[in-house]
Design a protein around this motif. Structure first.
Motif, PDB file in Angstrom:
ATOM      1  N   VAL A 248       0.841  -1.201   0.000  1.00 15.59           N
ATOM      2  CA  VAL A 248       0.000   0.000   0.000  1.00 15.59           C
ATOM      3  C   VAL A 248       0.874   1.249   0.000  1.00 15.59           C
ATOM      4  CG1 VAL A 248      -1.666   1.338   1.343  1.00 15.59           C
ATOM      5  CG2 VAL A 248      -1.962  -1.136   1.115  1.00 15.59           C
ATOM      6  N   GLN A 249       1.910   1.266   0.828  1.00 16.02           N
ATOM      7  CA  GLN A 249       2.822   2.413   0.833  1.00 16.02           C
ATOM      8  C   GLN A 249       3.438   2.619  -0.544  1.00 16.02           C
ATOM      9  OE1 GLN A 249       5.698   2.380   4.120  1.00 16.02           O
ATOM     10  NE2 GLN A 249       4.274   1.144   5.305  1.00 16.02           N
ATOM     11  N   ALA A 250       3.750   1.516  -1.231  1.00 14.29           N
ATOM     12  CA  ALA A 250       4.391   1.610  -2.540  1.00 14.29           C
ATOM     13  C   ALA A 250       3.447   2.215  -3.575  1.00 14.29           C
ATOM     14  CB  ALA A 250       4.866   0.227  -2.988  1.00 14.29           C
ATOM     15  N   HIS A 251       2.229   1.674  -3.700  1.00 13.84           N
ATOM     16  CA  HIS A 251       1.352   2.218  -4.748  1.00 13.84           C
ATOM     17  C   HIS A 251       0.855   3.614  -4.397  1.00 13.84           C
ATOM     18  CE1 HIS A 251      -2.702   1.866  -2.981  1.00 13.84           C
ATOM     19  NE2 HIS A 251      -2.499   0.602  -2.678  1.00 13.84           N
ATOM     20  N   ALA A 252       0.731   3.917  -3.101  1.00 17.48           N
ATOM     21  CA  ALA A 252       0.332   5.274  -2.716  1.00 17.48           C
ATOM     22  C   ALA A 252       1.443   6.276  -3.019  1.00 17.48           C
ATOM     23  CB  ALA A 252      -0.020   5.316  -1.229  1.00 17.48           C
ATOM     24  N   THR A 253       2.689   5.880  -2.801  1.00 21.86           N
ATOM     25  CA  THR A 253       3.822   6.745  -3.143  1.00 21.86           C
ATOM     26  C   THR A 253       3.898   6.962  -4.644  1.00 21.86           C
ATOM     27  OG1 THR A 253       5.074   6.010  -1.201  1.00 21.86           O
ATOM     28  CG2 THR A 253       6.332   6.991  -3.006  1.00 21.86           C
ATOM     29  N   ALA A 254       3.656   5.897  -5.414  1.00 17.50           N
ATOM     30  CA  ALA A 254       3.649   6.031  -6.865  1.00 17.50           C
ATOM     31  C   ALA A 254       2.569   7.009  -7.309  1.00 17.50           C
ATOM     32  CB  ALA A 254       3.436   4.662  -7.516  1.00 17.50           C
ATOM     33  N   ALA A 320      -0.149 -11.884  -0.996  1.00 18.05           N
ATOM     34  CA  ALA A 320       0.546 -10.777  -0.336  1.00 18.05           C
ATOM     35  C   ALA A 320       1.925 -10.537  -0.924  1.00 18.05           C
ATOM     36  CB  ALA A 320       0.643 -11.051   1.164  1.00 18.05           C
ATOM     37  N   LEU A 321       2.674 -11.610  -1.132  1.00 23.48           N
ATOM     38  CA  LEU A 321       4.030 -11.392  -1.638  1.00 23.48           C
ATOM     39  C   LEU A 321       4.022 -10.968  -3.108  1.00 23.48           C
ATOM     40  CD1 LEU A 321       5.096 -14.126  -3.381  1.00 23.48           C
ATOM     41  CD2 LEU A 321       5.020 -15.094  -1.080  1.00 23.48           C
ATOM     42  N   MET A 322       3.046 -11.449  -3.875  1.00 25.17           N
ATOM     43  CA  MET A 322       2.943 -11.003  -5.264  1.00 25.17           C
ATOM     44  C   MET A 322       2.512  -9.537  -5.330  1.00 25.17           C
ATOM     45  SD  MET A 322       3.915 -13.495  -7.197  1.00 25.17           S
ATOM     46  CE  MET A 322       3.175 -13.583  -8.818  1.00 25.17           C
ATOM     47  N   ALA A 323       1.609  -9.137  -4.444  1.00 26.26           N
ATOM     48  CA  ALA A 323       1.182  -7.733  -4.396  1.00 26.26           C
ATOM     49  C   ALA A 323       2.352  -6.835  -4.029  1.00 26.26           C
ATOM     50  CB  ALA A 323       0.043  -7.564  -3.388  1.00 26.26           C
ATOM     51  N   LYS A 324       3.133  -7.253  -3.025  1.00 33.09           N
ATOM     52  CA  LYS A 324       4.279  -6.437  -2.609  1.00 33.09           C
ATOM     53  C   LYS A 324       5.281  -6.287  -3.739  1.00 33.09           C
ATOM     54  CE  LYS A 324       7.887  -5.953   0.908  1.00 33.09           C
ATOM     55  NZ  LYS A 324       9.095  -6.104   0.065  1.00 33.09           N
ATOM     56  N   ASN A 325       5.647  -7.388  -4.376  1.00 37.20           N
ATOM     57  CA  ASN A 325       6.621  -7.304  -5.458  1.00 37.20           C
ATOM     58  C   ASN A 325       6.101  -6.478  -6.632  1.00 37.20           C
ATOM     59  OD1 ASN A 325       8.415  -8.800  -3.995  1.00 37.20           O
ATOM     60  ND2 ASN A 325       8.499 -10.543  -5.392  1.00 37.20           N
ATOM     61  N   THR A 326       4.819  -6.610  -6.938  1.00 40.33           N
ATOM     62  CA  THR A 326       4.223  -5.828  -8.028  1.00 40.33           C
ATOM     63  C   THR A 326       4.241  -4.341  -7.710  1.00 40.33           C
ATOM     64  OG1 THR A 326       2.781  -7.664  -8.670  1.00 40.33           O
ATOM     65  CG2 THR A 326       2.131  -5.462  -9.386  1.00 40.33           C
ATOM     66  N   ALA A 327       3.866  -3.996  -6.480  1.00 41.57           N
ATOM     67  CA  ALA A 327       3.814  -2.585  -6.092  1.00 41.57           C
ATOM     68  C   ALA A 327       5.204  -1.980  -5.983  1.00 41.57           C
ATOM     69  CB  ALA A 327       3.061  -2.440  -4.770  1.00 41.57           C
ATOM     70  N   VAL A 328       6.165  -2.757  -5.493  1.00 46.13           N
ATOM     71  CA  VAL A 328       7.540  -2.260  -5.395  1.00 46.13           C
ATOM     72  C   VAL A 328       8.104  -1.986  -6.784  1.00 46.13           C
ATOM     73  CG1 VAL A 328       9.909  -2.968  -4.821  1.00 46.13           C
ATOM     74  CG2 VAL A 328       8.072  -3.256  -3.151  1.00 46.13           C
TER      75      VAL A 328
END
Length: 384
Positions: A248-254, A320-328
């Motif tokens: 969430v932090q990643a896509h919000a920062t983007a 969760a891990l796929m979402a994190k890697n995608t957002a990062v």
């Protein structure tokens, strides 16, 4: 209407936005320079009803679930906060859930309630100098001695460690491997417990990070969270939430970097024309939007599914891990393009996109490095 756009969550988003604009944005640059947030901000956020979001009213929280927490994070960053501020102000999001899940009334009263009231600060101590993602190799040891445990070892990269009043600490109480780990709450000021920091970092400057040392620290056995040698299971249950929070932090920062860039290229003129008039700029904005929207969609879907299942279910862990890697992956590309389109201004410390560029780099490291999560995904998908 989706679960993300209910009247209550729109009101929450508005409240968080106003709080950010009033209490955070005017001071964030100074906090970055100082290397920490003021303790008073925790109390202010608690009075605004923000610290306890996602925690039950029975333990001193405001209620709500992971969607409400995500809405709060999105609104904070889109209004001008940063992932570093989120990590520091909401460190209790990783320090308290194990205590809440255990349900011990004494621990809840001593640590959970005052923290959600903004009176104390908690942190989580897992990572050690000799290892990061390999939790099973942890060496900090706690030996039972009557009504106490005697703790010896060290932790590093501990978020909010220099300001924390207590650290929910993963220690080894048994044999080697996952089965010998336990969680103990170690209070600051305990003899033998020392803190070094804040450590100097590439980003997350307003989030203090510390090294912790334990030299014969006597911790009351009453501070044990959950059963002895049951700590790894408690930590594993929180990995999904931590990874989704970072996504969430990643896509919000983007999204924030995209918003700032759109504003800049409309205002900035070169050779007599606004930057946005150029096709290459417009196409870059479209790609920034596409990657951001894809990351948000994947992350939100994973969050919704996680609420309907066990946090240790293989499909939830994979989500969760796929979402994190995608957002990062998305945020790293988007902030890079944001700085590029801002030109020289984007390279200056006074530029907000410069902060997001630095802060985004840690998101692929914390909560499980991208490479570790990819390997775990391969195992969950049966690619052996």
């Amino acid at each position: 209407m989706t679960v993300w756009e209910t009247p209550e969550r729109r009101a929450l988003r508005d409240t968080v936005t106003r709080f950010t604009e009033r209490e955070i944005v005017p001071h964030l640059s100074r906090w970055e320079d100082e290397g920490r947030l003021p303790r008073a901000l925790h109390a202010t956020a608690a009075r605004a009803g923000l610290l306890g979001i996602g925690f039950a009213e029975e333990v001193g929280g405001q209620g709500g679930d992971a969607v409400d927490v995500a809405v709060t994070t999105e609104a904070l960053i889109r209004a001008g906060a940063s992932s570093g501020l989120v990590a520091s102000l909401f460190t209790h999001g990783i320090a308290l859930p194990h205590i809440v899940a255990d349900g011990d009334p004494g621990l809840v009263d001593r640590f959970v309630r005052p923290t959600l009231a903004g009176e104390t600060i908690g942190s989580l101590g897992v990572t050690e100098p000799g290892g990061g993602s390999d939790v099973a190799a942890l060496t900090t040891r706690a030996v039972r001695d009557g009504d106490h445990y005697v703790v010896d070892g060290a932790k590093t990269f501990i978020t909010s460690g220099t300001r924390a009043d207590f650290v929910t600490t993963l220690v080894r109480t048994g044999g080697d491997g996952h089965a010998g780990l336990s969680l103990l709450v170690v209070e600051s000021g305990t003899p033998g417990f020392s803190v070094r920091g804040p450590l100097r970092k590439m980003g997350w400057h307003c989030s203090d990070t510390a090294e912790l040392s334990f030299d014969g620290v006597r911790v009351p056995a009453a501070n044990l969270v959950g059963p002895e040698n049951g700590g790894f299971a408690l930590v594993m249950q929180r990995f999904v939430g931590e990874r989704l929070s970072l996504a969430v932090q990643a896509h919000a920062t983007a999204q924030r970097a995209l918003d700032l860039t759109v504003r800049h290229v409309r205002d900035r003129a070169t050779f007599g024309r606004p930057l946005v008039d150029r096709q290459v700029v417009r196409h870059t904005l479209v790609e920034m939007h596409r990657r951001t929207d894809a990351a948000r969609t994947v992350t939100r879907a994973a969050l919704e599914r996680s609420l309907a299942s066990s946090p240790t279910a293989p499909e939830v862990v994979l989500d969760a891990l796929m979402a994190k890697n995608t957002a990062v992956e998305a945020v790293e590309w988007v902030v890079d393009r944001a700085v590029q389109l801002h030109g020289g201004a984007g390279y200056m410390r006074e530029s907000e996109v410069e902060r997001h560029y630095r802060d985004a780099r840690v998101l692929g490291i914390g909560g499980g490095a991208t490479e570790v999560l990819t390997d775990l995904a391969a195992r969950l998908l049966g690619y052996r």
